[in-house]
Design an enzyme around this catalytic site. Structure first.
Site, PDB file in Angstrom:
ATOM      1  N   GLY A 248       0.760  -1.246   0.000  1.00 31.24           N
ATOM      2  CA  GLY A 248       0.000   0.000   0.000  1.00 31.24           C
ATOM      3  C   GLY A 248       0.789   1.292   0.000  1.00 31.24           C
ATOM      4  N   PRO A 291       4.827  -5.203  -0.144  1.00 34.05           N
ATOM      5  CG  PRO A 291       7.004  -4.385   0.053  1.00 34.05           C
ATOM      6  CD  PRO A 291       6.074  -5.434   0.606  1.00 34.05           C
ATOM      7  CB  CYS A 368      -9.555   4.559 -31.829  1.00 32.74           C
ATOM      8  SG  CYS A 368      -8.469   4.118 -33.159  1.00 32.74           S
TER       9      CYS A 368
END
Ligand code: LLP
Length: 444
Positions: A248, A291, A368
């Site tokens: 986090g 992590p 696109c």
């Protein structure tokens, strides 16, 4: 904003890992993911040594592979002595293919299939993090059939708002992840796990969210988890051996971002845990941290070639406006984060890195749709052919890349001490059609 080994060299070019980015582009083309190996290694070491310094119990760092996982990355993580978190059969397969020691693999997933659970058991992964009761029963049954036991943690939700983008929140009460502590589901899961023959229940896991720039919510989660350990002890008479607090920690995407350093984060987490364990009369569990982004995020840049540059003039609220779009040769297929999470990025012009920013540009991709990568960045005057380096792209870019508009996925190189080595080959047009089948009734 320069990270790790990044610097501006004598030619006025951006350098990373001792390699001139302009030369990297000549050799490997664009778009190109570039990873600073030394920075990844340093981040691994910083986590390990901070944990040793600030948490007195035993601990381990588990790299969250979802941030970036290739066989080469597995080798770095293995060499640095970390464990690896995989969250699908594909990630597990990648790790096994790279000969990553299975006993150091922790398997996640909120809807693991029977095949994925079987592969995890057969390969002997170190931990399976069970998300729900259905999975718990499935795993127990599978273990009994195979005559094995699975070492598991149970994922629980501490009910904390992590204050991040809502798509990457995971610890609040209304979430698809884990078993809720507050409504009693988590305790019930543990009670059942303890009674299961195929299950060796070791502890609990939580992950409350990602890209957290403030650690208050992470510390609060740690306290809630310790209180839960005490409740488990009171209700079931056992002290859990393991606690996994997920990942986090946020990183710097913009110069204005100011997350705590790895050391500061682990120090505050360590002292919160020590205090909380003492208050609750518990001994120290084995601590896992997971992590992902904070290990690889700042270590990566993506290099693009600038093509068309378009000045767009328009009237807004009766006032004339001008915007300059600089188009790059990639976009949402190699980095979907701006469109998915409104993520912000910073960039430098790699071949003009010594020059000052003068003009506001909007950096747009080539897909696109309006795949703007950066809405506003101040850069030196751009010309077609310039090379743009977007920073902090090491995490959740390649791992989330697609072939939208049939763009081949870029190559990825590891740079270190002036050497650049490919670790992901650029896809070719041929790769794009490899899995296509023309059904017989459509044949010419
Ligand atoms: N452990 C678990 C169980 C996780 O679900 C995650 C991330 C981590 C560890 C690692 O978290 P980190 O340290 O990287 O914050 N695609 C999103 C991020 C999704 C994170 C999912 N889980 C993004 O691009 O921001």
């Amino acid at each position: 904003m320069l990270f790790g080994t990044q610097r501006v060299n004598g030619a006025g070019h951006l350098e990373i890992g001792g390699c001139d980015t302009v030369k990297l582009v000549e050799e490997f083309g664009t778009p190109l993911y570039v990873l600073d190996e030394q920075q990844i290694r340093e981040n691994c070491r910083r986590y390990l040594s901070a944990l040793k310094s600030y948490y007195k119990g035993e601990s381990q760092v588990v790299y969250a592979g979802k941030a970036l996982l290739t066989m080469g990355v597995c080798r770095i993580i293995e060499q640095e002595g970390l464990w690896l978190d995989v969250s699908s059969g594909g990630e597990l397969y990648t790790a096994l293919k790279a000969d990553f020691p299975p006993q150091r693999i922790l398997m996640h997933g909120n809807n693991k299939s029977l095949e994925e659970l079987s592969l995890a058991l057969e390969s002997g992964v170190g931990r399976i993090v069970v998300d729900n009761l259905y999975e718990l029963e499935l795993l127990d049954k599978l273990c009994r059939e195979k005559g094995q036991t699975a070492r598991i943690l149970i994922r629980v939700t501490p009910g904390i708002d992590p204050h991040t983008h809502r798509f990457i929140e995971a610890g609040q009460v209304d979430t698809k992840f884990g078993l809720n502590i507050k409504n009693g589901d988590a305790m019930e899961g543990i009670r059942r796990a303890l009674a299961m023959e195929g299950i060796q229940f070791l502890g609990v896991h939580c992950h409350i969210g990602s890209q957290l720039l403030r650690i208050g919510p992470l510390l609060k989660a740690a306290r809630v988890m310790v209180e839960f350990l005490r409740e488990v002890k009171e209700s079931l008479g056992i002290e859990l051996k393991e606690l996994d607090l997920g990942g986090g920690l946020g990183i710097r995407y913009l110069p204005s971002h100011n997350p705590p350093t790895i050391e500061e984060f682990v120090r505050r987490l360590g002292s919160t845990l020590e205090k909380s364990l003492k208050e609750n009369g518990l001994s120290r569990p084995f601590l896992f941290l997971e992590p992902g982004r904070s290990i690889v995020g700042e270590a990566g840049i993506t290099l693009y070639r600038v093509g068309a540059i378009k000045e767009v003039t328009f009237n807004k609220n009766g006032k004339p406006f001008k915007k300059i779009y600089a188009m790059i040769d990639g976009g949402m297929s190699d980095n979907p984060r701006p469109l998915l999470y409104n993520a912000k990025y910073h960039a430098v012009v790699a071949n003009k890195a010594g020059l000052k920013g003068e003009i506001h540009y909007t950096i747009a991709g080539k897909h696109c749709e309006t795949d703007v990568l950066i809405w506003d960045v101040l850069l030196p005057p751009l010309e077609p052919g310039d090379i743009l380096a977007v920073q902090s792209t090491g995490a959740y870019t390649y791992s989330m890349a697609s072939n939208y508009n049939r763009l081949p996925r870029p190559a990825a190189v590891l740079v270190r001490e002036g050497r650049a080595e490919l670790f992901v080959k650029r896809e070719s047009y041929e790769d794009l059609v490899r899995a296509d089948i023309i059904p017989p009734h459509l044949s010419k």
